[in-house]
Design a protein around this motif. Structure first.
Motif: not given
Length: 272
Positions: A119, A123, A125, A136, A138, A175, A178, A181-182
């Motif tokens: 992430v 992190n 989120r 979240e 995401v 990641v 963007g 998110y991860g």
């Protein structure tokens, strides 16, 4: 997708064997791998390296097979390529599970590992478990065919929040840029990627075990290749018993904590 890679880099198709009998005769063998660091990948010189090829070479040398040629295959196509005899066995650190046991024969357990999330630094989120993804809302990337896809589904994560990708480099880029998110991937893989890409400004969440047992991986063979698998198992066990296995795998981020439970068998993981 497949691509032949010689032991010394990109190369032709020469006489590397796709069966054990031919490999014992020629001293050359083909293995399937997915080009995923640190498990099995091409280094900056184009040479096949990683945990699985390194351990496999040590085993094969004791079986009289000195040359290894890799065939790059997308991870979720490795077993199909094995069955099609594109290579003699898979050296990619693949997990043992009941579905895969239906179409290939695994060696004895060789390592155990957990999952983690790669992430953005800090992190923001607070994603540490699969349930957090839903909370979240995401998007997370996974490796196509990997266990994290099933973990996400079992945890109730909506399918639109999970984006399977063909390569871990795709996950890294997504990641970093963007786009997601991860990434939900193996803890060893996540740590390797973050360490070797410091400019990406990523961190790795604490490792966790999803189910009651750790994920366990090893090499896999065609069903019916019993002699090859049994000979391979004998030499693989010897590497563990002598301590040589740990020396071989430490450069790729595995430690004594990744030694599998010696009391557990391949058959138990195939029926779990």
């Amino acid at each position: 997708m497949t691509l032949a890679v010689s032991a010394c880099g990109l190369g032709g198709d020469d006489a590397a064997a796709v069966t054990y009998a031919d490999a014992k005769s020629s001293g050359k063998i083909k293995v399937g791998f997915a080009n995923e660091a640190p498990w099995a990948f091409l280094d900056e010189k184009g040479e096949l390296t990683g945990y699985a090829p390194t351990v496999a070479r040590a085993v094969l040398k004791n079986l009289g097979i000195d040359e290894v040629e890799g065939v790059v295959t997308d991870f979720d196509g490795l077993i199909d390529g094995l069955r099609a005899e594109n290579y003699a066995f898979v050296a990619a650190g693949m997990f043992i599970n009941p579905k895969r046991c239906e179409s290939s024969a695994f060696a004895v357990p060789d390592y155990q590992v957990g999952s983690a999330f790669m992430v953005p630094e800090g992190n923001p989120r607070n994603i540490n478990r699969f349930e957090d993804i839903t909370r979240e809302n995401v998007r997370m990337a996974t490796l196509g065919g990997a266990v994290e896809n099933g973990y996400a589904e079992s945890s109730g994560v909506p399918s639109q929040l999970i984006e399977p990708m063909a390569k871990q480099d795709d996950i890294l880029r997504a990641v970093r840029n963007g786009d997601v998110y991860g990434g939900a991937i193996l803890d060893v893989t996540a740590t390797w990627l973050a360490k070797h890409n410091p400019d990406a400004n990523l961190e790795v969440t604490p490792s966790f075990q999803y189910g009651e047992r750790p994920d366990v991986g090893t090499f896999n063979f065609r069903i019916g290749d019993d002699e090859f698998r049994e000979d391979f198992n004998r030499e693989l066990r010897a590497l563990h018993e002598s301590g040589e296995w740990l020396r071989l795998v430490e450069p790729f981020g595995l430690t004594a904590a990744n030694e599998p439970d010696a009391s557990m068998t391949t058959e138990q993981y195939c029926t779990a």
